[in-house]
Design a protein around this motif. Structure first.
Motif, mmCIF file in Angstrom:
data_model
loop_
_atom_site.group_PDB
_atom_site.id
_atom_site.type_symbol
_atom_site.label_atom_id
_atom_site.label_comp_id
_atom_site.label_asym_id
_atom_site.label_seq_id
_atom_site.Cartn_x
_atom_site.Cartn_y
_atom_site.Cartn_z
ATOM 1 N N PHE A 83 55.141 9.139 101.437
ATOM 2 C CA PHE A 83 55.650 8.376 102.791
ATOM 3 C C PHE A 83 57.115 7.791 102.269
ATOM 4 C CE2 PHE A 83 51.733 10.882 103.117
ATOM 5 C CZ PHE A 83 51.459 11.813 103.740
ATOM 6 N N HIS A 84 56.684 7.039 101.376
ATOM 7 C CA HIS A 84 58.008 5.688 101.314
ATOM 8 C C HIS A 84 59.255 6.298 101.134
ATOM 9 C CE1 HIS A 84 54.680 2.372 101.804
ATOM 10 N NE2 HIS A 84 54.731 2.666 102.961
ATOM 11 N N ALA A 85 58.965 6.845 100.164
ATOM 12 C CA ALA A 85 60.338 8.005 99.990
ATOM 13 C C ALA A 85 60.769 9.281 100.386
ATOM 14 C CB ALA A 85 59.270 8.823 98.452
ATOM 15 N N ILE A 86 60.569 9.554 101.148
ATOM 16 C CA ILE A 86 60.855 10.977 101.469
ATOM 17 C C ILE A 86 61.849 9.833 103.363
ATOM 18 C CG2 ILE A 86 59.900 12.857 101.687
ATOM 19 C CD1 ILE A 86 58.178 12.124 104.212
ATOM 20 N N PHE A 87 61.142 8.286 103.288
ATOM 21 C CA PHE A 87 61.451 8.050 104.818
ATOM 22 C C PHE A 87 62.641 6.883 104.200
ATOM 23 C CE2 PHE A 87 57.055 8.069 106.834
ATOM 24 C CZ PHE A 87 57.909 8.626 108.486
ATOM 25 N N LEU A 276 65.008 21.042 103.172
ATOM 26 C CA LEU A 276 64.700 19.865 102.625
ATOM 27 C C LEU A 276 63.166 19.905 101.763
ATOM 28 C CD1 LEU A 276 65.949 17.335 101.210
ATOM 29 C CD2 LEU A 276 64.870 16.063 104.236
ATOM 30 N N ILE A 277 62.890 20.109 102.683
ATOM 31 C CA ILE A 277 60.796 20.461 101.439
ATOM 32 C C ILE A 277 61.487 21.038 99.969
ATOM 33 C CG2 ILE A 277 58.971 21.530 101.996
ATOM 34 C CD1 ILE A 277 59.221 21.038 104.860
ATOM 35 N N PHE A 278 62.098 22.492 100.840
ATOM 36 C CA PHE A 278 62.254 23.191 99.336
ATOM 37 C C PHE A 278 62.866 22.859 98.800
ATOM 38 C CE2 PHE A 278 65.097 26.000 97.337
ATOM 39 C CZ PHE A 278 64.386 27.161 96.744
ATOM 40 N N ARG A 279 64.221 22.266 99.020
ATOM 41 C CA ARG A 279 64.887 21.188 97.883
ATOM 42 C C ARG A 279 63.412 20.165 96.868
ATOM 43 N NH1 ARG A 279 70.599 19.344 100.284
ATOM 44 N NH2 ARG A 279 72.063 21.077 100.381
ATOM 45 N N TYR A 280 62.680 19.458 97.746
ATOM 46 C CA TYR A 280 62.023 18.842 96.745
ATOM 47 C C TYR A 280 61.208 19.223 95.914
ATOM 48 C CZ TYR A 280 62.722 14.289 100.655
ATOM 49 O OH TYR A 280 63.225 13.212 101.451
ATOM 50 N N ALA A 281 60.191 20.545 96.211
ATOM 51 C CA ALA A 281 59.398 21.119 95.601
ATOM 52 C C ALA A 281 60.217 21.452 94.458
ATOM 53 C CB ALA A 281 58.332 21.473 96.170
ATOM 54 N N PHE A 282 60.733 22.632 94.671
ATOM 55 C CA PHE A 282 61.104 23.647 94.147
ATOM 56 C C PHE A 282 62.767 23.132 92.777
ATOM 57 C CE2 PHE A 282 59.000 25.469 96.545
ATOM 58 C CZ PHE A 282 58.022 26.440 96.192
ATOM 59 N N GLY A 288 54.611 16.076 96.095
ATOM 60 C CA GLY A 288 54.394 15.270 96.846
ATOM 61 C C GLY A 288 54.927 14.960 97.886
ATOM 62 N N GLN A 289 56.285 14.615 97.371
ATOM 63 C CA GLN A 289 56.628 14.369 99.035
ATOM 64 C C GLN A 289 57.339 15.790 99.536
ATOM 65 O OE1 GLN A 289 60.597 12.706 97.401
ATOM 66 N NE2 GLN A 289 59.790 11.634 96.074
ATOM 67 N N ALA A 290 56.941 16.578 99.092
ATOM 68 C CA ALA A 290 57.631 18.203 99.613
ATOM 69 C C ALA A 290 55.965 18.507 100.500
ATOM 70 C CB ALA A 290 57.446 19.671 99.036
ATOM 71 N N ALA A 291 54.936 17.421 100.073
ATOM 72 C CA ALA A 291 53.518 18.076 100.933
ATOM 73 C C ALA A 291 53.359 17.181 102.180
ATOM 74 C CB ALA A 291 52.556 17.757 100.244
ATOM 75 N N ALA A 292 54.094 15.676 101.858
ATOM 76 C CA ALA A 292 54.043 14.904 102.284
ATOM 77 C C ALA A 292 55.222 14.974 103.812
ATOM 78 C CB ALA A 292 54.510 12.994 101.670
#
Length: 318
Positions: A83-87, A276-282, A288-292
């Motif tokens: 959560f800290h990383a995505i913020f 952005l979630i897609f970029r985090y994950a794939f 973990g950041q994508a799930a957060a």
């Protein structure tokens, strides 16, 4: 003596009647219990399937949001680091702003369009089935195919739109190449592709409006716009409220259009939260950041839905 002899059979009759009533009540309770047990047994497969394919992925995603994992090796608990990383990601604010811009444009353009189209189609007396078919046709086209079709429409060199505008001396316009017009171009395609279902729902709701209301409005001298404003729209309020909530939820989760049209460009002007979630994950492998971020998005949608339903509760009662 004779009175005592008559009271004894009466008491016996009362006790017998009470026993029969109690037995009937026990029988009804047993029948109800058996019915509940049968219903519960029949629901077990649905509970298992729903839990396995709906609730377990949600729980699993929530757990991953507190882990560092590549989904192959054993995960490591990292607390709130994801959560800290995505913020701390400067692109998060940009993605949230772009998503809100898409939602705002979709509400401004895409929400009234099917209602207006349905109101016009409801006045058509001939070939109504053909119009309904044409209105719903974009919905049956696969989303990726629709996007690729409109990508050709938007082509700055040989696209349909620039060719049409060129006939009157306008353009060419950089539909998808300019940060100022890229998001609007995505909204136009999304509106075309998705409004067919809403048109049919509005038409079905309009069929249920009593004709007497329109006749009374006409006898009072109301024109077509006054009839729509004072009769059609009030009668459609529950339907409008439901479709508005569904559009809010679907537009906040927009992914296909920015992914296939622009890939988030130009200059990150079409990067949305889901992209952005897609970029985090794939792309980055940061599951973990994508799930957060997915978890935060789910909370935002739940709060939005609760606030909306609370604010429009009077609509459903009227």
């Amino acid at each position: 003596m004779s009175a005592d002899l008559t009271e004894v059979p009466a008491r016996s009759t009362e006790r017998s009647g009470g026993a029969i009533a109690a037995g009937a009540a026990r029988s009804r309770r047993r029948s109800a219990w058996r019915a509940d047990a049968v219903a519960f047994v029949l629901l077990i497969p649905a509970f298992v399937v729903f839990g396995l394919f709906s609730w377990w992925p949600i729980i699993r995603g929530l757990l991953i949001s507190f882990q560092e994992t590549n989904l192959v090796e054993p995960a490591r608990w990292v607390g709130l680091d994801n959560f800290h990383a995505i913020f701390a990601d400067p692109l998060l604010g940009k993605a949230a702003g772009n998503t809100l811009l898409f939602v705002g444009l979709a509400l401004l353009i895409g929400f009234p369009a099917p209602l207006i189209l349905a109101a016009i189609m409801s006045t058509v007396r001939r070939a109504g089935g053909i119009y309904r078919f044409l209105a719903y046709l974009p919905v049956v086209i696969p989303p990726v195919v629709s996007v690729l079709l409109w990508k050709w429409f938007y082509d700055p060199g040989s696209g349909l739109f620039n060719a049409v505008f060129g006939l009157v001396g306008l353009g060419p316009f950089p539909w998808l190449q300019s940060p100022d017009s890229a998001m609007l171009s995505l909204v136009l395609e999304s509106t075309w592709a998705g409004m067919g279902g809403a048109v049919l729902i509005y038409l079905a709701a309009m069929v249920g409006i009593p004709a007497e209301l329109y006749e009374a409005a006409e006898s009072d001298g109301a024109g077509i716009w006054k009839r729509i404003w004072h009769v059609t729209l009030p009668q459609l309020r529950p339907t409008i409220g439901l479709l508005l909530l569904m559009q809010l939820i679907s537009t906040i989760q927009v992914f296909t259009e920015p992914y296939v049209f622009t890939g988030g460009g130009p200059q990150d002007s079409t990067v949305t939260v889901l992209l952005l979630i897609f970029r985090y994950a794939f792309q980055n492998g940061a599951y973990g950041q994508a799930a957060a971020l997915s978890f935060l998005l789910a909370i935002a949608l739940a709060v939005l839905s609760a606030v909306y339903l609370r604010a429009t509760r009077s609509w459903s009662r009227s």
